[in-house]
Motif scaffolding. Sequence first.
Motif, PDB file in Angstrom:
ATOM      1  N   HIS A  97       0.826  -1.206   0.000  1.00 15.07           N
ATOM      2  CA  HIS A  97       0.000   0.000   0.000  1.00 15.07           C
ATOM      3  C   HIS A  97       0.862   1.259   0.000  1.00 15.07           C
ATOM      4  CE1 HIS A  97      -3.613   2.320   0.608  1.00 15.07           C
ATOM      5  NE2 HIS A  97      -3.059   2.933   1.648  1.00 15.07           N
ATOM      6  N   LEU A  98       1.922   1.228   0.797  1.00 10.96           N
ATOM      7  CA  LEU A  98       2.813   2.389   0.861  1.00 10.96           C
ATOM      8  C   LEU A  98       3.445   2.667  -0.492  1.00 10.96           C
ATOM      9  CD1 LEU A  98       4.314   4.506   2.557  1.00 10.96           C
ATOM     10  CD2 LEU A  98       5.970   2.737   3.147  1.00 10.96           C
ATOM     11  N   THR A  99       3.921   1.648  -1.152  1.00  7.40           N
ATOM     12  CA  THR A  99       4.538   1.823  -2.467  1.00  7.40           C
ATOM     13  C   THR A  99       3.531   2.325  -3.491  1.00  7.40           C
ATOM     14  OG1 THR A  99       6.018  -0.019  -1.946  1.00  7.40           O
ATOM     15  CG2 THR A  99       5.901   0.670  -4.234  1.00  7.40           C
ATOM     16  N   THR A 100       2.312   1.800  -3.436  1.00  8.63           N
ATOM     17  CA  THR A 100       1.287   2.185  -4.410  1.00  8.63           C
ATOM     18  C   THR A 100       0.895   3.656  -4.274  1.00  8.63           C
ATOM     19  OG1 THR A 100       0.408  -0.068  -4.474  1.00  8.63           O
ATOM     20  CG2 THR A 100      -1.046   1.694  -5.230  1.00  8.63           C
ATOM     21  N   ILE A 101       0.580   4.091  -3.055  1.00 11.04           N
ATOM     22  CA  ILE A 101       0.128   5.480  -2.903  1.00 11.04           C
ATOM     23  C   ILE A 101       1.285   6.462  -3.114  1.00 11.04           C
ATOM     24  CG2 ILE A 101      -1.750   4.813  -1.387  1.00 11.04           C
ATOM     25  CD1 ILE A 101      -0.192   5.816   0.985  1.00 11.04           C
ATOM     26  N   ALA A 102       2.515   6.050  -2.796  1.00 13.46           N
ATOM     27  CA  ALA A 102       3.656   6.927  -3.054  1.00 13.46           C
ATOM     28  C   ALA A 102       3.829   7.157  -4.555  1.00 13.46           C
ATOM     29  CB  ALA A 102       4.924   6.325  -2.452  1.00 13.46           C
ATOM     30  N   LEU A 103       3.779   6.084  -5.330  1.00 14.59           N
ATOM     31  CA  LEU A 103       3.894   6.225  -6.791  1.00 14.59           C
ATOM     32  C   LEU A 103       2.731   7.031  -7.362  1.00 14.59           C
ATOM     33  CD1 LEU A 103       5.046   2.605  -7.767  1.00 14.59           C
ATOM     34  CD2 LEU A 103       6.418   4.700  -7.843  1.00 14.59           C
ATOM     35  N   HIS A 104       1.537   6.835  -6.818  1.00 14.47           N
ATOM     36  CA  HIS A 104       0.366   7.565  -7.311  1.00 14.47           C
ATOM     37  C   HIS A 104       0.503   9.063  -7.071  1.00 14.47           C
ATOM     38  CE1 HIS A 104      -4.192   8.338  -7.362  1.00 14.47           C
ATOM     39  NE2 HIS A 104      -3.798   8.129  -8.607  1.00 14.47           N
ATOM     40  N   MET A 105       0.951   9.429  -5.864  1.00 15.12           N
ATOM     41  CA  MET A 105       1.087  10.863  -5.572  1.00 15.12           C
ATOM     42  C   MET A 105       2.217  11.497  -6.369  1.00 15.12           C
ATOM     43  SD  MET A 105       0.085  11.587  -1.620  1.00 15.12           S
ATOM     44  CE  MET A 105       1.320  10.559  -0.874  1.00 15.12           C
TER      45      MET A 105
END
Length: 400
Positions: A97-105
């Motif tokens: 989840h951390l990796t996903t939202i970081a890449l999204h932002m």
Amino acid sequence: MPYIIYTGWGLLVPVGLSLLYGLMGRRARAALGYVQKNTAWAWLREILPPLLLFTLWGIANIPLPVLYILTFLGKLSHLAGAKLSSVKAVFIINISHLTTIALHMILIGVCSLATQTPMNKLLWQPFWRIATIGSILIINILIAFLLPRLQTLLTVLHTQSESEETRPFLVFLWFCNLFLLMDSVLCIATISWRLLPVFLIASTVLLEFYLVRFLRHLYTLLHVRYLEEEHRGLVEKLEQRNQTEAELRHKSAVDALTGVFSRRYAMEQTAFLLQSKELFSLVYIDLDHLKQINDREGHQAGDCYLVKFAQEFGAWLRKPDVFARVGGDEFVVLLPGCTQETAETRMKEIRTRMEQAYSPPLSFSFGVTSASQTPDDSVEEVFRRSDQAMYQDKQMRSCS
């Protein structure tokens, strides 16, 4: 800005990619140790929440923090029926989840800089919402595709994700997720600062940098511990294997009934003495009364007679002598450093004492041969000569 509801063909992007991610995600979760039911209904239960959520975000501008929270809760819901430990599950979910939202932002910030559009206005446009979430789904599909092929990483994660080293890092992951959740507020805030996307990208990249550093360090620790456990396990298996081999060698070298050496061991030792060209004598022994005892009292009494003979005869031998049973009532004795004459004298003395000391007498016939030091002598030849000498002794004693 007026609230925009989008219902165009662009919604096929999150729908199609969500379905594909659902297929690839099952393979990734299986590699991570999730227990999953292989039914259509189980697959729909897993894929519908993210599919509906991402499609809904394409239709309407759900606040980004809410989207992230719902996504996290959806991942947690997958654990309801999975037989996976809570520590390991939360560890995996937090990282993904951390990796996903970081890449999204980071992607939102880059698009905002590229279009010179504030991030909150950018997210009001369905095209950019669909483009950013579609890009993240593609990245997750690639990760899910590659994950089952990273066998070393998966093995370390399976065996070490619940170790003490991961617990402080798990606290750090919770902090990072909360930090990024607060950062996501900047994406929807009505702030006119032009460098806000730069600040968002920089802070997220910096956090990801430290996360990667921590992950590398943690992986090194876990991998070393995994290798130590593997080494310890291999050492235990090797010791067990050596013990088993030693037991098998012992069984093959010892006669099960009498406890003296076996025919195989006697022949191996004879071959060794012949090869080393040492002086030795070989005595071939045949018990006199075993057949009569078997016929009169039964084979159990005969076995007791054999055991008693082996014990009593062995007590008269030297430590380097090799005493072995080679047949039903036949034994051999290897006498290293002993000439034929000396061996015959010793055997006659032992026979006389055993005949006088026990009733029925533990008498036997024997034949002795001394191995020659010529290279033509063989184990079979030495055994044959001593066997012939034993039969000569038996015939002479029966005639006397």
